[in-house]
Structures are given as structure tokens and as C-alpha cells.
Design an enzyme around this catalytic site. Sequence first.
Site, PDB file in Angstrom:
ATOM      1  N   HIS A   1     -38.633   6.502  31.836  1.00 47.88           N
ATOM      2  CA  HIS A   1     -37.166   6.596  31.799  1.00 47.88           C
ATOM      3  C   HIS A   1     -36.623   6.917  33.188  1.00 47.88           C
ATOM      4  O   HIS A   1     -35.702   6.255  33.684  1.00 47.88           O
ATOM      5  CB  HIS A   1     -36.740   7.676  30.803  1.00 47.88           C
ATOM      6  CG  HIS A   1     -35.269   7.992  30.818  1.00 47.88           C
ATOM      7  ND1 HIS A   1     -34.381   7.434  29.928  1.00 47.88           N
ATOM      8  CD2 HIS A   1     -34.525   8.800  31.628  1.00 47.88           C
ATOM      9  CE1 HIS A   1     -33.168   7.887  30.178  1.00 47.88           C
ATOM     10  NE2 HIS A   1     -33.229   8.719  31.210  1.00 47.88           N
ATOM     11  N   GLU A   2     -37.194   7.926  33.828  1.00 46.66           N
ATOM     12  CA  GLU A   2     -36.671   8.358  35.127  1.00 46.66           C
ATOM     13  C   GLU A   2     -36.967   7.337  36.229  1.00 46.66           C
ATOM     14  O   GLU A   2     -36.141   7.105  37.115  1.00 46.66           O
ATOM     15  CB  GLU A   2     -37.234   9.729  35.489  1.00 46.66           C
ATOM     16  CG  GLU A   2     -36.827  10.850  34.548  1.00 46.66           C
ATOM     17  CD  GLU A   2     -35.331  11.142  34.569  1.00 46.66           C
ATOM     18  OE1 GLU A   2     -34.619  10.669  35.469  1.00 46.66           O
ATOM     19  OE2 GLU A   2     -34.862  11.847  33.652  1.00 46.66           O
TER      20      GLU A   2
ATOM     21  N   HIS B   1     -34.393   4.700  36.200  1.00 44.97           N
ATOM     22  CA  HIS B   1     -33.182   5.020  36.962  1.00 44.97           C
ATOM     23  C   HIS B   1     -33.328   4.627  38.428  1.00 44.97           C
ATOM     24  O   HIS B   1     -32.370   4.165  39.052  1.00 44.97           O
ATOM     25  CB  HIS B   1     -32.877   6.518  36.871  1.00 44.97           C
ATOM     26  CG  HIS B   1     -32.259   6.940  35.578  1.00 44.97           C
ATOM     27  ND1 HIS B   1     -31.262   6.208  34.957  1.00 44.97           N
ATOM     28  CD2 HIS B   1     -32.485   8.024  34.789  1.00 44.97           C
ATOM     29  CE1 HIS B   1     -30.904   6.821  33.844  1.00 44.97           C
ATOM     30  NE2 HIS B   1     -31.625   7.918  33.713  1.00 44.97           N
TER      31      HIS B   1
ATOM     32  N   HIS C   1     -27.940   4.902  32.069  1.00 47.26           N
ATOM     33  CA  HIS C   1     -28.160   5.254  30.673  1.00 47.26           C
ATOM     34  C   HIS C   1     -27.628   4.148  29.767  1.00 47.26           C
ATOM     35  O   HIS C   1     -26.512   3.669  29.942  1.00 47.26           O
ATOM     36  CB  HIS C   1     -27.475   6.580  30.342  1.00 47.26           C
ATOM     37  CG  HIS C   1     -28.218   7.760  30.877  1.00 47.26           C
ATOM     38  ND1 HIS C   1     -27.610   8.773  31.562  1.00 47.26           N
ATOM     39  CD2 HIS C   1     -29.537   8.077  30.825  1.00 47.26           C
ATOM     40  CE1 HIS C   1     -28.514   9.666  31.920  1.00 47.26           C
ATOM     41  NE2 HIS C   1     -29.692   9.268  31.494  1.00 47.26           N
ATOM     42  N   CYS C   2     -28.450   3.759  28.805  1.00 46.04           N
ATOM     43  CA  CYS C   2     -28.119   2.633  27.932  1.00 46.04           C
ATOM     44  C   CYS C   2     -27.077   3.042  26.898  1.00 46.04           C
ATOM     45  O   CYS C   2     -27.189   4.080  26.250  1.00 46.04           O
ATOM     46  CB  CYS C   2     -29.374   2.123  27.237  1.00 46.04           C
ATOM     47  SG  CYS C   2     -29.085   0.642  26.244  1.00 46.04           S
TER      48      CYS C   2
ATOM     49  N   CYS D   1     -32.827   2.641  22.756  1.00 47.21           N
ATOM     50  CA  CYS D   1     -33.501   2.222  23.985  1.00 47.21           C
ATOM     51  C   CYS D   1     -34.085   3.429  24.714  1.00 47.21           C
ATOM     52  O   CYS D   1     -33.537   4.542  24.645  1.00 47.21           O
ATOM     53  CB  CYS D   1     -32.475   1.515  24.883  1.00 47.21           C
ATOM     54  SG  CYS D   1     -33.089   0.940  26.483  1.00 47.21           S
TER      55      CYS D   1
ATOM     56  N   CYS E   1     -34.379  -1.868  25.265  1.00 41.70           N
ATOM     57  CA  CYS E   1     -33.608  -2.868  24.536  1.00 41.70           C
ATOM     58  C   CYS E   1     -33.592  -4.155  25.370  1.00 41.70           C
ATOM     59  O   CYS E   1     -33.923  -4.127  26.558  1.00 41.70           O
ATOM     60  CB  CYS E   1     -32.196  -2.360  24.274  1.00 41.70           C
ATOM     61  SG  CYS E   1     -31.105  -2.412  25.719  1.00 41.70           S
TER      62      CYS E   1
ATOM     63  N   CYS F   1     -31.719  -3.934  28.817  1.00 37.40           N
ATOM     64  CA  CYS F   1     -32.435  -3.181  29.856  1.00 37.40           C
ATOM     65  C   CYS F   1     -33.743  -3.875  30.236  1.00 37.40           C
ATOM     66  O   CYS F   1     -34.170  -3.813  31.388  1.00 37.40           O
ATOM     67  CB  CYS F   1     -32.690  -1.755  29.383  1.00 37.40           C
ATOM     68  SG  CYS F   1     -31.175  -0.768  29.242  1.00 37.40           S
TER      69      CYS F   1
END
Length: 363
Positions: A260-261, A264, A270-271, A276, A295, A298
Amino acid sequence: MNGKDPSTYSRHSEHTLKTALISTNPELVTQYKKLGAGERRLMNEAFQPSRNLFGPIIVHSQSDWIISHPEDPQDFEQFFTDRFRKAPCPKKHVIYLQSIGSLGNTRVIREEYIKWLKGYCEAFFYGLTVRFLDPVPVSATKCSFRVNEHTQNLQIHAGHILAFLKKKKPKDAFCIVGITMIDLYPRDSWNFVFGQASLTDGVGIFSFARYDKDFSSSRYEGRVKKPTRTSSSDYTIFDNYYNPEITSILLWRSCKTLTHEIGHIFGLRHCQWLACLMQGSNHLEESDRRPLSLCPICLRKLQSAIGFSIIERYKALLRWIDDQSNDIIGATPSSDHVNLPKPVEAFKDWREWIIKCIAVLEE
């Protein structure tokens, strides 16, 4: 979103999701049409009414991120045309991982955990190289630290760690990310943060401390003054501090936060579209509800940045789950090397979901 009823996050219309994924820009529409039929079939599930691979975002309370941190959604066109976004290139194509402090209670556990994280990142960001730098103690970062007034656990300053990593960033790095078992805080007024990243500098720091079942019951027994940056001799309190068992759920949570990070750093915000990995989270319960999957919107962003084959990426993730050897290519095993079984029980649903995606891609 229905602000009066926090139990659900209403679905976007088919038209909205289709535009977010494909765009109305003729050049980007043409780019989308050049994707393989299987890739388009999978991504089109984003706006199909009967879809079962990609569902809407579900909001459970007013404390959820999407309610408490209103953000403008980022569609594919906004991502693609962002002139500040950085993408990997032949000269900068390596994701470096830097452990800070101890990651396990034995050297063997530390080495295996590092290999598991490295292997997962290589599969998730398929096509890029992932390398681990030699571990460093907290004292090397010269960061401020404190005792959290709520948990009574030690915390280190995320911003100071980012500054340290920026100085250490190798020339061929797309990014360098720190990982630690010590809790983080971004500023004095904040309680904690799971992770923090800088897109412009290509650095990030993530803590897995709160992912262990014993975190809430552990306490730091010593005494530390209010947030302060101290001499290196004072960092001895972090020696072998907090070494949780590397369980399946901790590995699952670690992989989720790490990807996740790093997402970025690729420029993914952020979705706001569908369930997601890139959804924001305010607390552990919300983070656990977030899927490991991207998703379609993304996923298209990440594919455009790296250039991978979606099916080959999914197959690589499947291999990571199923492969118990998972040795680092080119590594020389030590004489007391023990190959611990990878605890992947928590990845069972993720594995089944990947198989369904591969089936759609191969229809």
C-alpha cells in the site's frame, strides 16, 4: 457516499467507473484498446453490474478513513497526466528495503521474514528488482523517540526516519522503504501512524508493531522524557525491543501495508472507487477489511507505471503463496541456515481470488 448512513458506501454508476478506468481522452482510450482481450475483460469487471471480483467500498463507521478524511478521487487520467509522478526507468528500477531495529527474536526468523517480504514485493511490483540493505539499529537514524501516552509503548519519529532513508538512497533506487517493529508517530500531536511515504523523495517507512496480537498488552517499563532527539548512547533501550512472533496474520498485514505505502510512492492516491488495497485506513480493523488486491483502476495505474503483464503478475503472486523454498537468488546460505515454512494460512482467500482472475484472463 451516503453521509447519513455509514453502513455502506454507495456504488458509483457504471459510467463513472468506466470513465475513471478508461478515460474520455482519445489517446488514453486508444491506449486501453491496445491491451490484450483478457486484460480488458478483467478490468471491465470494474463497471459490470454483475461483477463479483470487485465490490464497492463498505463503510462501517464514521471513523473510517473515507468519511473522516475526505479526498478528491484520482482516476486513471489524473494519475497518468500527473507531471509530478515518478515512474521506474532502466537507471532507477530497484525497490530497496531497509530494516530498522530487530525484526524477530532470532537471526533465522529475521532472515526468513525478510525473504518473504522481498519475494512478495517482487511479485506484487512484477518486473522490478527488490533488494534488502543491511539492517541498521535505531541509533543509526538519530531519530526522536517517545513513549506513547495511550499504549505506553516506545515510538520513533517517522519524519526523521524518512530523512535518514533519503540520505541512504542508492543511485539505482526507484525508492527506498524502511520497515520496523517499532511503533511510529509522524508529529507530536498524532497518536501513531502505520506508515508514511514521500512521493517526491521516493522514500517510505512502515511499522508492523501494531499487527501483533500482543502489542496492546505490552508496555515499555522504562522512562523516557517527552519527544526528544538524543545521543546515540541513549538508543540502547531499543536493543532487542519488541520481537513478536512472525505469524501468518502478521505476515499478511505486513505485505498489505508494505505494498500500500509503496503504491503511494508510485503516485497512487487513496482509492475512492472500489474495495481496494489503496483504500485509506484509520485503525487496524479497517486495515484488515481492506483487500490485498488492487481494483482495476489502481491496477491500470500500476501497470502503466511498470509495464507488466497482468496474468504473469498474478501467476508470480500465486507462486509466492505456494512456494515454500522462497530462497533469495544468488544468496549463500549460512552453515546454520534453516528454511522455515512460510506461514501463508491468512493468504488463502487471496489465493482463491487470484485463481478466479487468472481464469477471466484466460477465457
